[in-house]
Design a protein around this motif. Sequence first.
Motif, PDB file in Angstrom:
ATOM      1  N   SER A  57    -101.970  63.365   0.601  1.00  9.40           N
ATOM      2  CA  SER A  57    -103.314  63.872   0.911  1.00  9.40           C
ATOM      3  C   SER A  57    -104.226  63.726  -0.300  1.00  9.40           C
ATOM      4  O   SER A  57    -104.967  64.638  -0.674  1.00  9.40           O
ATOM      5  CB  SER A  57    -103.241  65.325   1.389  1.00  9.40           C
ATOM      6  OG  SER A  57    -102.467  65.410   2.579  1.00  9.40           O
ATOM      7  N   GLU A  58    -104.132  62.549  -0.934  1.00  7.65           N
ATOM      8  CA  GLU A  58    -104.937  62.126  -2.085  1.00  7.65           C
ATOM      9  C   GLU A  58    -104.614  62.877  -3.375  1.00  7.65           C
ATOM     10  O   GLU A  58    -105.296  62.692  -4.380  1.00  7.65           O
ATOM     11  CB  GLU A  58    -106.440  62.223  -1.780  1.00  7.65           C
ATOM     12  CG  GLU A  58    -106.887  61.264  -0.686  1.00  7.65           C
ATOM     13  CD  GLU A  58    -106.444  59.817  -0.953  1.00  7.65           C
ATOM     14  OE1 GLU A  58    -106.687  59.320  -2.061  1.00  7.65           O
ATOM     15  OE2 GLU A  58    -105.849  59.198  -0.044  1.00  7.65           O
ATOM     16  N   ARG A  59    -103.564  63.677  -3.385  1.00  9.07           N
ATOM     17  CA  ARG A  59    -103.117  64.324  -4.619  1.00  9.07           C
ATOM     18  C   ARG A  59    -101.989  63.491  -5.229  1.00  9.07           C
ATOM     19  O   ARG A  59    -101.009  63.181  -4.548  1.00  9.07           O
ATOM     20  CB  ARG A  59    -102.620  65.745  -4.337  1.00  9.07           C
ATOM     21  CG  ARG A  59    -102.098  66.468  -5.585  1.00  9.07           C
ATOM     22  CD  ARG A  59    -101.526  67.828  -5.218  1.00  9.07           C
ATOM     23  NE  ARG A  59    -100.938  68.481  -6.370  1.00  9.07           N
ATOM     24  CZ  ARG A  59    -101.605  69.236  -7.225  1.00  9.07           C
ATOM     25  NH1 ARG A  59    -102.896  69.448  -7.040  1.00  9.07           N
ATOM     26  NH2 ARG A  59    -101.009  69.798  -8.258  1.00  9.07           N
ATOM     27  N   PRO A  60    -102.074  63.117  -6.519  1.00 15.19           N
ATOM     28  CA  PRO A  60    -100.993  62.347  -7.147  1.00 15.19           C
ATOM     29  C   PRO A  60     -99.698  63.156  -7.179  1.00 15.19           C
ATOM     30  O   PRO A  60     -99.692  64.294  -7.662  1.00 15.19           O
ATOM     31  CB  PRO A  60    -101.511  62.091  -8.568  1.00 15.19           C
ATOM     32  CG  PRO A  60    -102.986  62.306  -8.498  1.00 15.19           C
ATOM     33  CD  PRO A  60    -103.199  63.351  -7.453  1.00 15.19           C
ATOM     34  N   VAL A  61     -98.602  62.585  -6.647  1.00 11.03           N
ATOM     35  CA  VAL A  61     -97.354  63.346  -6.567  1.00 11.03           C
ATOM     36  C   VAL A  61     -96.135  62.593  -7.098  1.00 11.03           C
ATOM     37  O   VAL A  61     -95.088  63.198  -7.306  1.00 11.03           O
ATOM     38  CB  VAL A  61     -97.054  63.787  -5.113  1.00 11.03           C
ATOM     39  CG1 VAL A  61     -98.070  64.804  -4.632  1.00 11.03           C
ATOM     40  CG2 VAL A  61     -96.983  62.592  -4.173  1.00 11.03           C
TER      41      VAL A  61
END
Length: 254
Positions: A144-148
Amino acid sequence: MSVVETPRARYRQVAEELRNAIKRGEYQPGEMLPSQPELARKYGLNQTSINRAIALLRAEGLVRVEHGRGAFVQLVPTVKRTRRVPRPGGNGSSFADEMRKAGLDPRTELVSLRTDPAPVGVAERLGLDEGGPVVVRERHMFASERPVQLAISYIPLTVAGSEDIAVPDVGPTGLYKRLAERGYVVTRFVEEIESRRAHPNEAGFLGLTDAQQVLEVARVVFAGEQPVETVVNVFPAQQWRLSYEWNAEGAGLT
């Protein structure tokens, strides 16, 4: 005024109270914690102790600190990475599968595709001479567009044939199908897991402090007895839960 008991270091007790309040939902993602002067009055401590408590929460990834504004609760979705031994179907779940199961929207960005000399550790895993040519594929993963997650894979050039084996980037399933077409049918995986501090480039991409921990999962992929790929995956430690499952039958348990 709240009373913080001794003998445990008092700033750690404050950090624990704030941590529990965040986990209970008393402070929502994006919400600012009370200011340091407010917390100092509440707990009867000086601001130096409160600052140390906030620093602990920041190191754990629970809050971000904006200078001149305060400490804000971070959104930290937990993702479960499941591996089954033996793996049904051989390849296991992909990054995209894992993200969707967590209710997140996956996206993978191909950062670099090149041919390089193999570093020492990579050469050892792949059974190559140091400096032997490998196809290198670097990827950044988002939920969801968060770097993980960061992933970098190395394939011996003699196995890959060329960099074209990784284009288009369709994840491990597509890559292993292409390897099979070249006569390398994937049969086995070996993973080693290490907890360590984030390197500067990892911290920058994942939004971590230099004190925060990451999980490094180094995988070697075999076709028969031949190593055909090694992959290093890096995850924020506080954001991932690793789950492994295998059958007791034939596992050598006593």
